[in-house]
Design an enzyme around this catalytic site. Sequence first.
Site, short mmCIF file in Angstrom:
data_model
loop_
_atom_site.label_atom_id
_atom_site.label_comp_id
_atom_site.label_asym_id
_atom_site.label_seq_id
_atom_site.Cartn_x
_atom_site.Cartn_y
_atom_site.Cartn_z
N LYS A 53 -111.63 -15.92 -46.03
CA LYS A 53 -112.42 -14.71 -46.31
C LYS A 53 -112.63 -13.92 -45.01
O LYS A 53 -112.52 -12.70 -44.97
CB LYS A 53 -113.77 -15.10 -46.90
CG LYS A 53 -114.75 -13.96 -47.09
CD LYS A 53 -114.28 -12.96 -48.11
CE LYS A 53 -115.23 -11.79 -48.23
NZ LYS A 53 -116.56 -12.12 -48.72
N CYS B 277 -119.76 -6.67 -45.61
CA CYS B 277 -118.55 -7.50 -45.46
C CYS B 277 -117.82 -7.16 -44.16
O CYS B 277 -117.83 -7.90 -43.21
CB CYS B 277 -117.59 -7.27 -46.63
SG CYS B 277 -118.32 -7.50 -48.22
#
Length: 410
Positions: free
Chosen positions: A190, A245
Amino acid sequence: MKSVAVIGLGYVGLPVACLCIEKGMDVYGADIDKKKLESIRNGVSKIKGKIKLTNNIADATKNSSTIIVCVPTPVDKNHLPELSALKNACADISKGIQKDALVVIESTISPGTVEEIVLPILKKSNVRFYLAHCPERIDPGNKKFTVKDLPRVVAGIDMESTKKAAEFYRSIIDADILELSSVKAAEATKIMENTFRDINIAFVNEMAKSFDKAGIDITEVIKGASTKPFGFMQHYPGAGVGGHCIAVDPYYLISKAKQLGFDHKFLSLAREINESMPSYTIDLLEQELKKIGKKLENAKVGILGVAYKANVDDTRESPALKIMGILNGKKADVYIFDPYVIKQSNVKDLNELLEKSDYIILATDHKEFKDMDLSRLKNNNINIVIDGRNCMDKEKIKSLGILYHGIGRY
Ligand code: SAJ
């Protein structure tokens, strides 16, 4: 059948909880924020009455065989990982977890976090459990890719944990679930995919600064490079990189690698470039003001957009907030309007903003701003437009006798 407990009902947890309910599971939704529980209780129709909402994480855990942790993992003001929400959630889980339950961490974390931080806390439960990481992949506002059709990667602290977690996600997601060999690889996946995006945005942001000096319109160049059917991937310069993010995840790897004795110079430089874009945007405004003999002090500047990206209401790490801070520091009169973030707007609508402003900065490319009838700028005597998302019709604006500057575009 035992329940699934989803811990943390934000933009990640809520869709996961909805999906589990859709698949006929018995779901506890736990969150420490009572207001959030209230709004779900009274709001989200498709799960209303079907989800057991509680702010008692141990309780939700006691009655569940699968526990999915979707709590925020932000960074602090020194860009260091802030794991208190994760640690507290795991401490509560350890008080209620049952034998052979599966715990999956979906929150974005540095490689090593599951084994070094989560596992020791859960071990205080003194029961046998399975533990895995399946990094969340949600793109807020993306109608095409939703949680149920996005591929995922998964890995556990041992083979059985990996298998159990993979089996769970295959039961709710209609896309590939890739089992990796180590939980660190899943944690790194990720971080890598989001860091990849951050460095590419930094690349075009630096190109935009260079092209501003050279008088080249970067949007043309990106269009040109995109005619190459392979080996080029479009990213776009802008007033900055926000969100929970892309603006955050690289720091998780940078800080972990530093602990391990590696200095991510390139990733840090990319972060520096992206963090510089809000002030670069103000520099562009000051350059244009100079052309008409004006200064920022007491200038009436309207900011279009507060959210970190188009058509969402999320303002976390938003470049617009940084732009506001700089303008206030330079004693400008700042007017703010965002149709998705009314509570942080200080005028009632776009009309009022245009009436009160002499200059505007577009910080967020919301549809309402992109579709705006540009003659409204003229009618309201706007003299300068700084297009922080290169989304406005520059020729049209210039034809109205208004000074225009985008990011690497004028
Ligand atoms: N941005 C640019 N230039 C670009 C793309 C984005 O300046 O070319 C800015 C945006 O304006 C925003 C920030 O970067 O301020 C982040 O934009 P984003 O489109 O990456 O949006 P996010 O933060 O919602 O990213 C999510 C992420 N999804 C997950 O973490 C699961 C990310 O991995 C996705 O790549 C991204 O959506 C996506 O592709 O839309």
